[in-house]
Design an enzyme around this catalytic site. Structure first.
Site, PDB file in Angstrom:
ATOM      1  N   ASP A 130       0.857  -1.186   0.000  1.00 19.01           N
ATOM      2  CA  ASP A 130       0.000   0.000   0.000  1.00 19.01           C
ATOM      3  C   ASP A 130       0.890   1.232   0.000  1.00 19.01           C
ATOM      4  OD1 ASP A 130      -2.492  -1.366   0.133  1.00 19.01           O
ATOM      5  OD2 ASP A 130      -2.247  -1.639   2.289  1.00 19.01           O
ATOM      6  N   ASP A 149      -7.156  -1.409  -4.305  1.00 17.37           N
ATOM      7  CA  ASP A 149      -8.176  -1.043  -3.320  1.00 17.37           C
ATOM      8  C   ASP A 149      -9.118   0.005  -3.892  1.00 17.37           C
ATOM      9  OD1 ASP A 149      -6.849  -2.692  -1.464  1.00 17.37           O
ATOM     10  OD2 ASP A 149      -5.689  -1.019  -0.654  1.00 17.37           O
TER      11      ASP A 149
END
Length: 175
Positions: A130, A149
């Protein structure tokens, strides 16, 4: 020409066009997700953060062994099984879920793209990379995330909005 907010009949040329368009968009999202993760992995040290827009956006390299907010952390195999089941069900029930509405094909393709992107990380890295960090001063929301995401969230929003704003065949026929 593809009309995104139109309806396509099953097995029609317009359905083939929207499916092709959706798969191309999903493929581009998947490619962007994987390229950005490799770039972050090679350019940043774990935990390193670079401010891009003051008090709003940073690139921050973190990893996550779970799902959103670290849910099921350490259960990557279970997350992969869930991902596989969701992808299989989405593809198998695509026509039923979309009811022919073009934006729903795109939404579901985006969701599947995001699932594949994060699953690739779980398989090859054992955790998800991330790096997108939105914040106002020291308040960070949501937690650091990635393009996969984002594809999942945007796809879910499009799908729900479409279901809210469009009349359903199921409601009309009582199915």
């Amino acid at each position: 020409m593809i009309k995104l907010f139109a309806k396509s009949a099953p097995h029609s040329s317009s359905e083939r066009k929207i499916i092709t368009f959706s798969v191309i968009i999903a493929g581009l999202l998947l490619l962007a997700d994987q390229i950005t993760k490799v770039l972050i992995d090679h350019s940043f040290k774990l935990g390193e953060s670079v401010l891009v827009v003051n008090n709003f956006f940073s690139l921050t390299y973190v990893t996550n062994k779970g799902a959103a907010w670290g849910i099921l952390s350490g259960y990557g195999w279970l997350l992969l099984l869930i991902a596989l089941a969701v992808m299989a069900a989405t593809i198998f029930f695509m026509r039923w879920l979309t009811e022919g509405f073009n934006e729903r094909y795109l939404a579901l393709s985006m969701i599947v793209s995001g699932i594949i992107g994060n699953s690739i990380d779980r398989i090859w890295r054992g955790e998800v990379v991330d790096f997108l960090d939105l914040h106002i001063a020291n308040y960070h929301w949501p937690p650091v995330f990635n393009i996969a995401d984002s594809a999942i969230c945007v796809g879910v929003c499009i799908f729900f909005l479409s279901n809210i704003l469009r009349a359903s065949k199921k409601e009309k026929t009582g199915e």
